[in-house]
Design an enzyme around this catalytic site. Structure first.
Site, PDB file in Angstrom:
ATOM      1  N   VAL A  12      -0.047 -15.289 167.126  1.00 27.67           N
ATOM      2  CA  VAL A  12       0.461 -14.168 167.872  1.00 27.67           C
ATOM      3  C   VAL A  12       2.095 -14.182 168.159  1.00 27.67           C
ATOM      4  CG1 VAL A  12       0.164 -12.904 169.943  1.00 27.67           C
ATOM      5  CG2 VAL A  12      -1.882 -13.742 168.830  1.00 27.67           C
ATOM      6  N   GLU A 118      -1.572  -6.693 179.106  1.00 26.60           N
ATOM      7  CA  GLU A 118      -2.073  -5.665 178.083  1.00 26.60           C
ATOM      8  C   GLU A 118      -2.808  -6.612 177.098  1.00 26.60           C
ATOM      9  OE1 GLU A 118      -3.540  -2.849 177.238  1.00 26.60           O
ATOM     10  OE2 GLU A 118      -1.785  -1.821 177.812  1.00 26.60           O
ATOM     11  N   GLY A 123      -7.365  -6.393 172.741  1.00 24.40           N
ATOM     12  CA  GLY A 123      -6.460  -6.786 171.614  1.00 24.40           C
ATOM     13  C   GLY A 123      -5.391  -5.332 171.873  1.00 24.40           C
ATOM     14  N   ASP A 190     -15.896 -14.822 177.396  1.00 24.62           N
ATOM     15  CA  ASP A 190     -14.717 -14.238 177.040  1.00 24.62           C
ATOM     16  C   ASP A 190     -14.680 -12.773 177.376  1.00 24.62           C
ATOM     17  OD1 ASP A 190     -12.128 -14.164 175.333  1.00 24.62           O
ATOM     18  OD2 ASP A 190     -13.282 -12.628 174.527  1.00 24.62           O
ATOM     19  N   LYS A 194     -12.523 -10.628 180.587  1.00 28.51           N
ATOM     20  CA  LYS A 194     -11.832  -9.363 180.440  1.00 28.51           C
ATOM     21  C   LYS A 194     -12.718  -8.223 181.341  1.00 28.51           C
ATOM     22  CE  LYS A 194     -11.255 -10.450 175.514  1.00 28.51           C
ATOM     23  NZ  LYS A 194     -11.591 -10.372 174.160  1.00 28.51           N
TER      24      LYS A 194
END
Lengths: 413, 413
Positions: A12, A118, A123, A190, A194
């Protein structure tokens, strides 16, 4: 020109650097932290790089710290130090925010720092930006989301190829679509990280991810996939948040959805989030859940947002803890597959157990189990109380006829 | 506090007023223009109202004009006058922007005005906000959209109820889901207005809506709906924009989509927009295309954006006209239904005509036509050049065996 530091020049991070250059984004990349920066000279060009974290963190001239490391320890150190000094942070680290977001956001509201996150959720889907600007001030009544690409990928391939969970998982690992240690993904944790952050934004109070009832996909057998197909359903690992009377109910678990469901076609590593907003009504966002450029794209979106001094909606907030309601109030129909010994009276015992919990049976299906003399008894219930149903499932574990843990999924109709 | 004027207190206007009050949005509604404002005293409360447009437009103290009238004449007058004075405008009027956007946006870039137009495109879907902030600087390679709720509603109900176009249209009119004069919707023109604006933003040059090849749904017969079902497809009125080598190709027409297509489930009055963005990848937005609060929600989103002085990405641009490529280069398979007289040699003549245009046939299907002695000949082609195919269709009109205009739809695979 604002000065930016990037921590971690992996997939990334290098994508972010590339976009900043390609698009001439008006920032100066003042420094990069990377443990093996010496091997990345080509990528770095004339950007100053270091493997000495303290040296970078001590600098007072950085405006925005872009944290793209793994784990939570170093990221927490970076974020705290930056926010302490009133500097801004962008992070793609959902574990960091789920675990320490309460502290970090409240610290930021005192020091005037802003945190862009964000990229930490779904993603490339611009859910944070849309919650903070488009839906600003609107109550969100429900949120449903496929928030983890790896598990959606595994479930999709199990269905399409009729292969077992372990077979597809190990193939996904080979392809780089699942981690060597898949725990965070397949356990649902995970996605729950979120979901906790999203739910906090919607509920307007901080929801600890440990309070979210979470079940992963490890126990989903090919038999469940095939049963879903036979019933005309598909299995999704779904996060669900309901707001009613200022109370929030939230759960993360595998569910079955029918063809009319708007997440029916969200397959492979895609993510999706559906909202019911007070004025805008039902909104659906679908996009790539991970990957170099989709994630970097969200980092860049945060960068633009932080370059606009006027935009600080979530940053200004002082958070207090909220406590979600018990998910036992969420009624639905349920699918359950119960591994049992194949002998007379088993169905009678299970039917009685369900009846004792005020649950009525809509259909029963039996097929060979994984072991000799065992069968899988599949039951679909009529709508019932979730709390009652889970009590019944726990009761099943004590029946000697039941040979293994039952697998259950709510039917989302 | 910024002063706002609202023009038109109809469905959307009253929704906007209600949200401003409910959410204490920090603006002062300084005046309302409405031709029958005297009947709306309850709604207005102590807000000053008038039916004298000139009086309101002459005021120099208005910061934001919210234009929610029909037609384009008065709206153009309002927008021009406001922008001339450097005041800001919010509009839900896609016809106004498609026809006069070039003039208005360029005027605004000179006077420093900003124009909010989120509500003019795809109702509650926050596509403008996302293009301007989230995807800022990213090239958009393709855009596909269901941009008109009325036609999607009609196509959905024709399929579900197996009823004719005219039957469903008149029912939709009774239910208020289609206008008394449905021309703008069913001709595709309303969707093309929106597609022209979106395409201009993507192509970064102004695309005149008159240059977009546009076909509506008026000629879609129940026979086409049923043929689509038989083939496993659904019909959508789809806007498509392709960017390649800085050239833009754009077309608005009914098409057939297969079950794997992400717009398969976008039914009834919903709208949807899918993008392929340079870094973010494929993104899909689905939401309500019209209605009081969905549209008002987008007006409010514009209001928040205009209250942030730093956000002016599209407003700063000086527009120049762009010219789209001929859509004849868009290759695909095609479905075509040809009403013909039922006699020997007809298929031979049509097959020869297609062969002469280098188009090969994948399948042929024949069924009774609408009139005695007539049949519908349905042909599906292999992939071919669009320009060749349309030439062939035009040629068919001259064959005496062809009794009515053929209906053709590309297959989007």
């Amino acid at each position: 020109m604002k000065k930016v530091a990037i921590y971690g020049l992996g997939t990334v991070g290098s994508g972010v650097l590339q976009i900043i250059r390609e698009k001439n984004i008006p920032v100066e990349v003042a420094a990069v932290f990377d443990r093996s920066y010496q091997k990345k000279a080509d990528l770095l060009g004339n950007i100053e790089a270091t493997d000495d974290l303290a040296k970078l963190i001590d600098r007072n001239d950085i405006d925005i710290h872009i944290e793209l490391l793994g784990g939570t320890e170093l990221p927490l150190y970076i974020a705290r130090s930056a926010i302490d000094k009133g500097q801004n942070v962008i992070t793609a680290n959902k574990a960091l925010l789920a675990e320490h977001g309460y502290t970090l956001f409240n610290l930021a509201s005192r020091t005037g720092s802003r945190i862009g996150f964000e990229a930490s959720i779904a993603g490339a889907i611009p859910i944070i930006r849309n919650l903070e600007s488009v839906f600003q001030g609107q109550q969100i009544y429900t949120l449903e989301g496929i928030l983890n690409g790896t598990t959606n990928y595994i479930l999709t391939r199990m269905r399409r190829e009729k292969k077992s969970y372990s077979e597809i998982l190990s193939d996904a690992q080979k392809l780089g679509l699942a981690e060597a240690d898949p725990y965070l993904d397949v356990s649902g944790m995970d996605a729950t990280h979120k979901l906790a952050i999203l739910t906090s934004l919607i509920a307007d109070s901080w929801i600890d991810f440990r309070r979210i009832h979470t079940r992963g996909i490890e126990s989903i057998d090919l038999a469940d996939i095939e049963n879903a197909e036979r019933m005309g359903y598909r299995i999704r690992l779904l996060g669900r948040t309901l707001m009613a009377n200022e109370k929030v109910t939230v759960v993360l678990e595998p569910v079955m959805i029918p063809p009319e469901h708007y997440l029916w076609d969200v397959e492979m590593e895609n993510n999706a989030i559906a909202l019911d907003a007070q004025y805008a009504g039902r909104q659906l966002f679908v996009g790539k859940g991970a990957g170099r450029f989709p994630t970097a794209s969200s980092v860049i979106s945060d960068l633009y947002a932080l370059l606009d001094e006027n935009r600080a909606i979530f940053a200004e907030k002082v958070w207090e803890y909220g406590v979600p309601e018990d998910s036992g109030s969420m009624n639905s129909r349920f699918y359950i597959r119960i591994p049992v010994v194949d002998r007379p009276g088993v169905l009678a015992a299970l039917a009685q157990l369900l009846a004792n919990h005020d649950i009525s049976i809509a259909s029963v299906h039996q097929e060979p189990g994984n072991q000799k003399n065992n069968v899988n008894l599949t039951i679909v219930t009529h709508e019932c109380k979730r709390a009652n149903f889970i009590d019944a499932v726990n009761g099943m574990r004590h029946l000697e006829e039941v040979t293994d843990a039952p697998v259950y999924l709510p039917l989302i109709d």
